[in-house]
Design a protein around this motif. Structure first.
Motif, PDB file in Angstrom:
ATOM      1  N   LYS A   1      -2.555  -4.408  -9.178  1.00  0.00           N
ATOM      2  CA  LYS A   1      -1.793  -5.285  -8.297  1.00  0.00           C
ATOM      3  C   LYS A   1      -2.084  -6.749  -8.614  1.00  0.00           C
ATOM      4  CE  LYS A   1      -2.016  -2.014  -4.396  1.00  0.00           C
ATOM      5  NZ  LYS A   1      -2.437  -1.821  -2.986  1.00  0.00           N
TER       6      LYS A   1
ATOM      7  N   GLY B   1      -6.885  -3.618  -6.964  1.00  0.00           N
ATOM      8  CA  GLY B   1      -6.367  -2.299  -6.635  1.00  0.00           C
ATOM      9  C   GLY B   1      -5.274  -1.867  -7.598  1.00  0.00           C
ATOM     10  N   ARG B   2      -5.164  -0.581  -7.817  1.00  0.00           N
ATOM     11  CA  ARG B   2      -4.188  -0.054  -8.775  1.00  0.00           C
ATOM     12  C   ARG B   2      -2.788  -0.022  -8.169  1.00  0.00           C
ATOM     13  NH1 ARG B   2      -6.913   2.278 -13.192  1.00  0.00           N
ATOM     14  NH2 ARG B   2      -4.860   2.839 -13.979  1.00  0.00           N
ATOM     15  N   GLN B   3      -1.798  -0.369  -8.996  1.00  0.00           N
ATOM     16  CA  GLN B   3      -0.404  -0.138  -8.620  1.00  0.00           C
ATOM     17  C   GLN B   3       0.222   0.957  -9.488  1.00  0.00           C
ATOM     18  OE1 GLN B   3       2.016  -3.593  -9.114  1.00  0.00           O
ATOM     19  NE2 GLN B   3       1.504  -3.916 -11.262  1.00  0.00           N
TER      20      GLN B   3
ATOM     21  N   ALA C   1      -2.033   6.629   0.686  1.00  0.00           N
ATOM     22  CA  ALA C   1      -3.248   5.994   1.190  1.00  0.00           C
ATOM     23  C   ALA C   1      -3.175   5.805   2.700  1.00  0.00           C
ATOM     24  CB  ALA C   1      -3.467   4.652   0.495  1.00  0.00           C
TER      25      ALA C   1
ATOM     26  N   HIS D   1      -5.415   2.371  -2.348  1.00  0.00           N
ATOM     27  CA  HIS D   1      -4.566   3.379  -2.950  1.00  0.00           C
ATOM     28  C   HIS D   1      -5.202   4.747  -2.711  1.00  0.00           C
ATOM     29  CE1 HIS D   1      -7.203   3.530  -6.618  1.00  0.00           C
ATOM     30  NE2 HIS D   1      -7.359   2.257  -6.327  1.00  0.00           N
ATOM     31  N   GLN D   2      -4.444   5.799  -2.954  1.00  0.00           N
ATOM     32  CA  GLN D   2      -4.857   7.150  -2.581  1.00  0.00           C
ATOM     33  C   GLN D   2      -6.030   7.623  -3.422  1.00  0.00           C
ATOM     34  OE1 GLN D   2      -1.562   9.798  -2.306  1.00  0.00           O
ATOM     35  NE2 GLN D   2      -2.786  11.626  -1.934  1.00  0.00           N
TER      36      GLN D   2
ATOM     37  N   ASP E   1      -6.022  -3.745  -1.200  1.00  0.00           N
ATOM     38  CA  ASP E   1      -6.030  -3.134  -2.531  1.00  0.00           C
ATOM     39  C   ASP E   1      -6.009  -1.612  -2.462  1.00  0.00           C
ATOM     40  OD1 ASP E   1      -8.589  -2.920  -1.458  1.00  0.00           O
ATOM     41  OD2 ASP E   1      -9.603  -3.101  -3.389  1.00  0.00           O
TER      42      ASP E   1
ATOM     43  N   SER F   1      -1.023   4.750 -11.340  1.00  0.00           N
ATOM     44  CA  SER F   1      -2.078   5.727 -11.579  1.00  0.00           C
ATOM     45  C   SER F   1      -2.449   5.683 -13.054  1.00  0.00           C
ATOM     46  CB  SER F   1      -1.608   7.131 -11.211  1.00  0.00           C
ATOM     47  OG  SER F   1      -0.613   7.572 -12.125  1.00  0.00           O
TER      48      SER F   1
ATOM     49  N   ILE G   1       0.843  -1.201   0.000  1.00  0.00           N
ATOM     50  CA  ILE G   1       0.000   0.000   0.000  1.00  0.00           C
ATOM     51  C   ILE G   1       0.877   1.249   0.000  1.00  0.00           C
ATOM     52  CG2 ILE G   1      -1.780   1.278   1.248  1.00  0.00           C
ATOM     53  CD1 ILE G   1      -2.757  -1.366   2.379  1.00  0.00           C
ATOM     54  N   GLU G   2       0.570   2.178  -0.896  1.00  0.00           N
ATOM     55  CA  GLU G   2       1.354   3.406  -1.018  1.00  0.00           C
ATOM     56  C   GLU G   2       1.187   4.289   0.214  1.00  0.00           C
ATOM     57  OE1 GLU G   2      -0.174   5.184  -4.543  1.00  0.00           O
ATOM     58  OE2 GLU G   2      -2.128   5.617  -3.674  1.00  0.00           O
TER      59      GLU G   2
END
Length: 472
Positions: A436, A395-397, A98, A121-122, A119, A399, A94-95
């Motif tokens: 992800k 979830g995105r890894q 987030a 993200h911001q 999953d 943008s 997780i970034e």
């Protein structure tokens, strides 16, 4: 008093509040009381200040009385110094943005519990993948813009091999019976949700009914999709009463279209005006559920959720008719929503799941992967530390901008071919590599859900180009 005319400082000394009332008073004095002795001006102003409501109908002093009785803008509401502890699942993936957003959310005065899904993200306000329980407060941006966005899966009495055997026919069925983005059906099908009283009773909804009807049965852009795929039921005790094995399946992902976005925008502005927060938390402004605005938003949110569900049901009904097959089972769950639930002490809380799936004990749901990775039919285990929640996808890894700037169409096409996927529409921002690894996400939340089966995409339809029909 040495002054020939009263000043703002004089009015403040008299007890006037800073702001509009002082400007209104100075203009009024200049226009109507310039020849009145200062002592008489002060006496009159003191009388108005003491009982402004008595002067609301006064032919000269009404504007001043109105300025004095107008609701005062609230000051900035401070956050708690320390966040309420919360559990993070899959923390290593997780970034940091987030995580920071979740910490901020847990410092809200109305927060009582929370969790961060693997999953995550911001996003705006609450991170996507964030779960937040509050006391008698609803946060529009903790629900999200695409209110009631959901997954819907239908299983059919046909083998998954039908996809290989009739691939071209199924592609055409998808294009003929689905609409994405700005494209809508020329003659939308009727549905009872359009006749709901909320469209007339809630002011912001009155101008949205016609647009909602025109978009009924369609899907949004972005990561929304409709897919043919292979469903593998692995749990012999599944809730559908079906034998383990493979089935033809259709999976859809979409939300409340323009209706949800308009509701989110309108009530977020109201919330930010009513509960102003420090800069880092401004998108977490809430509406008290005891207020008219809070009750309106709750009703509008539920209407948007029901509208999103109606869109999915129409999508699946059109496809079932085109296939000439009756579905054996349907699984549906949603995110970007708020629920009334009970905490461990039996007290009511408002649980916001922004990009998170309800996973209460025995609750079924679908957690998709990407267009080249399987999704999972899951049964919730009701874990309190997760606030009865699980992830809403992989979830995105990357943008959207990062994906568009770093990936190439050739690379994506090679990836799709290797996975045996036919893609209709979409763009680089939704490339499977932008997401992800769903297997890592599921491993991080294995204590939250049990796997009932899987869905493997084969033909994917998203918002975008349809030129393949012309042989290009």
């Amino acid at each position: 008093m040495a002054n020939e005319t009263l000043t703002g400082k004089d009015l403040l000394a008299l007890g006037f509040p800073e702001g509009k009332a002082i400007g209104v008073t100075l203009k009024l004095l200049q226009a109507h009381f310039a020849a009145t002795p200062l002592e008489e001006q002060l006496l009159l102003l003191a009388q108005v200040l003491a009982n402004p409501a008595e002067y609301l109908a006064h032919p000269v002093l009404a504007d001043l009385a109105e300025a004095l009785t107008a609701p005062k803008a609230p000051g900035i509401i401070p956050l708690h110094d320390a966040p309420i502890p919360f559990t993070t699942y899959g923390v290593e993936g997780i970034e940091s943005g987030a995580k920071r957003q979740m910490v901020t959310a847990m410092r809200l005065p109305v927060a009582v519990a929370g969790a961060l899904m693997p999953d995550a993200h911001q996003g705006y306000g609450l991170p996507i993948g964030g779960v937040l329980a509050t006391r008698n407060a609803i946060i529009p941006y903790a629900v999200g813009v695409d209110i009631g966005c959901r997954m819907c899966l239908t299983l059919y009495p046909a083998p998954a091999t039908l996809i290989t055997e009739q691939r071209d026919q199924l592609k055409k069925i998808l294009v003929d019976n689905t609409r994405f983005g700005r494209a809508t059906f020329q003659k939308p099908q009727e549905h009872a949700v359009i006749d709901r009283a909320e469209f007339m009773e809630i002011p912001v909804l009155r101008g949205l009914k016609d647009r909602a009807f025109s978009q009924l049965g369609s899907s949004g852009g972005g990561n929304h999709f409709v897919e043919f795929g292979a469903v593998t039921l692995s749990d012999a005790q599944n809730e559908f009463g079906l034998p383990v094995g493979e089935y033809l399946g259709i999976l859809s992902h979409s939300g409340s279209r323009g209706l949800g976005a308009q509701i989110a925008g309108h009530y977020t502005k109201l919330a930010m005006a009513q509960t102003p927060l420090p800069q880092e938390a401004r998108h977490l402004a809430w509406l008290d559920l005891d207020t008219e605005a809070g009750q309106e938003y709750w009703l509008a949110m539920n209407l948007a959720g029901d509208y999103a569900s109606a869109c999915h049901h129409q999508i699946h009904a059109r496809l079932a008719q085109a296939l000439a097959l009756e579905p054996l089972a349907l699984v549906e769950n949603h995110h970007n929503f708020a629920w009334r639930e009970l905490d461990a002490q039996g007290r009511e809380v408002i649980v916001h799941r922004k990009g998170a799936t309800p996973a209460g004990l025995g609750v079924l749901g679908i957690i998709p992967g990407s267009m080249t990775a399987p999704g999972f039919i899951v049964r919730g285990r009701g874990v309190a530390a997760s606030v009865n929640s699980a992830s809403h996808g992989a979830g995105r890894q990357m943008s959207r901008t990062q994906a568009q700037n770093t990936l190439s169409p050739a690379l994506v096409q090679q990836h799709l071919q290797a996975a045996g996927i036919d893609l209709i529409g979409s763009g680089l921002d939704e490339a499977p590599m932008a997401y992800k690894d769903i297997h890592q996400v599921m491993a991080a939340q294995q204590e939250l859900v049990d796997v009932v089966g899987t869905f493997t995409p084969k033909i994917v339809r998203m918002c975008g180009n349809e030129k393949y029909l012309e042989g290009e």
